[in-house]
Design an enzyme around this catalytic site. Structure first.
Site, PDB file in Angstrom:
ATOM      1  N   SER A   4       0.852  -1.184   0.000  1.00 44.89           N
ATOM      2  CA  SER A   4       0.000   0.000   0.000  1.00 44.89           C
ATOM      3  C   SER A   4       0.889   1.234   0.000  1.00 44.89           C
ATOM      4  O   SER A   4       2.111   1.127   0.013  1.00 44.89           O
ATOM      5  CB  SER A   4      -0.913  -0.001   1.219  1.00 44.89           C
ATOM      6  N   LYS A   5       0.236   2.403   0.011  1.00 44.93           N
ATOM      7  CA  LYS A   5       0.972   3.652  -0.133  1.00 44.93           C
ATOM      8  C   LYS A   5       2.078   3.830   0.899  1.00 44.93           C
ATOM      9  O   LYS A   5       3.089   4.466   0.621  1.00 44.93           O
ATOM     10  CB  LYS A   5       0.008   4.837  -0.051  1.00 44.93           C
TER      11      LYS A   5
END
Ligand code: GLU
Length: 458
Positions: A244-245
């Site tokens: 994820s980010k």
């Protein structure tokens, strides 16, 4: 041989999706098959034009061109699911007429009652088939279409990556395939389109493994031969959590904007799930030749931004400067100076803007100025100026030789002489080889920069 990539335009193309597209593309190119791009835009609340464009832009930037799909057309147009509703309706009607599907008008409230009952009794909720034998006609208000799942037996398939996978039918329920507004649910839309588009192999993320047995039962209900299935393991962060980010950039376009070469990102992504001996660096042509399913790993790859950066550096080194020039908006001669050290294209572009583009450096590094452009160094800088004036025409090696001779005669290291010059000429202590940089700047501009520095010292 026909494969497809079927993104939902509910966000940017992330590197997991890009890898799925890449494996399909490589296989199509190697096998001289057809690569279809289909936009699965049935989730209307989350699908956006912006996401769709970002996906198309990402694929174009990566060089993953599609043979059929948006902008290209093809024999199975349209390639957007929301424009194909009549087709899903036709297939659903066929299934209903063969009693393989049926209309259901159970309300959300009805189902909620059953669901909370199941919860109380601590068992999983499963639609009990209330409407199975009702034969509700077309036009029944609020009716959805449900697929009649077999209650006994099991479905097995041999996944190209994961091997044999078996699902007991009692784990499945009569799932909705068409909503009351005629929009298909994912499994049905994908199966109908893969049939219509004559897809022979489905390669996608392994978050869809649970869907595959249901899809297989739908293929069988529609009497269509099964495609081959390959489910690619997820990409994880270093902490083994789903990427994820917070693990760094996950959007393809962000890598473009950060100065990565598309080939480097492709090289990295392919190695994240596939190996060829201990080789690390592949050209795109290499990959088209060598890619195979036998060496796609069944376990999740761990995303390593440092390795991606390293690969980018290798790609920058090995790409002809003439090709990188236009991409960085700088002359090839400058790219050549930067190629050995740049970790991304932005460093080349930024260096050009910082000290090559203008009359004087656009930025002076304050610390470097404070350390090098001192009263103590002023006489040395003035002498260096004269050496450059004298030896410029003879080339970088001659200038360096003259610098060395002077430094030696003073009992100094070359750096003691060269660093003030470097700061005067580029505004920084970190720049490509000094004398090559000077050649590129030209004699007059270099001397004016040194004059400006002498003046600065006062
Ligand atoms: N639209 C689905 C997704 O983005 C496609 C899955 C598939 O390839 O069947 O996950």
């Amino acid at each position: 041989m026909r494969v497809r990539f079927a993104p939902s335009p509910t966000g940017f193309l992330h590197i997991g999706g890009a890898r799925t597209a890449l494996f399909n593309w490589l296989w199509a190119r190697q096998q001289k098959g057809t690569f279809v791009l289909r936009i699965e835009d049935t989730d209307q609340s989350r699908s956006t034009q912006v996401s769709e464009q970002a996906i198309l832009d990402s694929m174009k930037w990566l060089g993953l061109d599609w043979d059929e799909g948006p902008g290209v057309g093809g024999p199975h147009e349209p390639y957007f699911q929301m424009k194909r509703l009549a087709t899903y309706d036709r297939y659903a009607e066929q299934l209903i007429s063969e009693r393989k599907a049926y209309r259901c008008n159970c309300t959300k409230a009805d189902l909620d009652v059953l669901r909370s009952q199941a919860q109380k009794e601590k068992r999983g909720f499963k639609y009990p088939g209330t409407c199975r034998e009702k034969n509700l006609p077309r036009g029944t208000p609020g009716a959805v279409v449900r697929f009649r799942m077999p209650e006994e037996g099991a479905t097995s398939f041999k996944d190209l990556v994961k091997g044999e996978i078996t699902t007991q039918h009692k784990e499945l329920q009569d799932e909705v395939i068409l909503r009351s507004d005629s929009v298909p649910l994912y499994n049905f839309g994908a199966v109908v389109d893969d049939i219509e588009m004559r897809i022979t192999m489905v390669a996608r993320g392994d978050d869809h493994v649970v869907n595959t047995p249901r899809q297989i039962l739908m293929y069988q209900a529609l009497s269509y031969p099964l495609p081959v299935f390959a489910h690619l393991p997820m990409i994880l962060g270093a902490d083994k959590q789903r990427l994820s980010k917070r693990h760094g950039a996950v959007s393809v376009l962000q890598y473009r904007d950060e100065g990565y070469l598309p080939g480097a990102l492709i090289n990295y992504l392919v190695r994240l799930g596939w190996s060829h001996g201990d080789e690390e660096i592949f050209t795109i042509d290499d990959l088209i030749k060598k890619f195979d399913w036998a060496h796609v790993g069944a376990t999740a790859g761990v995303f390593n931004p440092q390795k991606l950066e390293w690969l980018n550096q290798q790609w920058i080194k090995s790409t002809p400067a003439e090709d990188l020039g236009p991409q960085t908006g700088t002359p090839a001669a400058f790219v050549k100076l930067m190629q050995e050290r740049a970790k991304n294209l932005n460093e080349i572009r930024d260096a050009w803007a910082a000290y090559m583009a203008g009359e004087l450096p656009a930025v002076y590094d304050e610390k470097a100025v404070a350390k090098q452009l001192t009263a103590e160094n002023k006489p040395l800088l003035a002498e260096a100026r004269n050496l450059i004036g004298e030896h410029f025409a003879a080339g970088p090696a001659a200038m360096e030789h003259a610098f060395r001779a002077l430094a030696e005669s003073r009992g100094l290291g070359l750096g003691k002489l060269a660093q003030p010059v470097r700061v005067a000429v580029t505004g920084t202590t970190v720049s490509p080889p000094l004398f090559e940089t000077i050649v590129l700047l030209g004699k007059d501009r270099t001397l004016r920069r040194i004059d400006a520095a002498l003046e600065k010292i006062g």
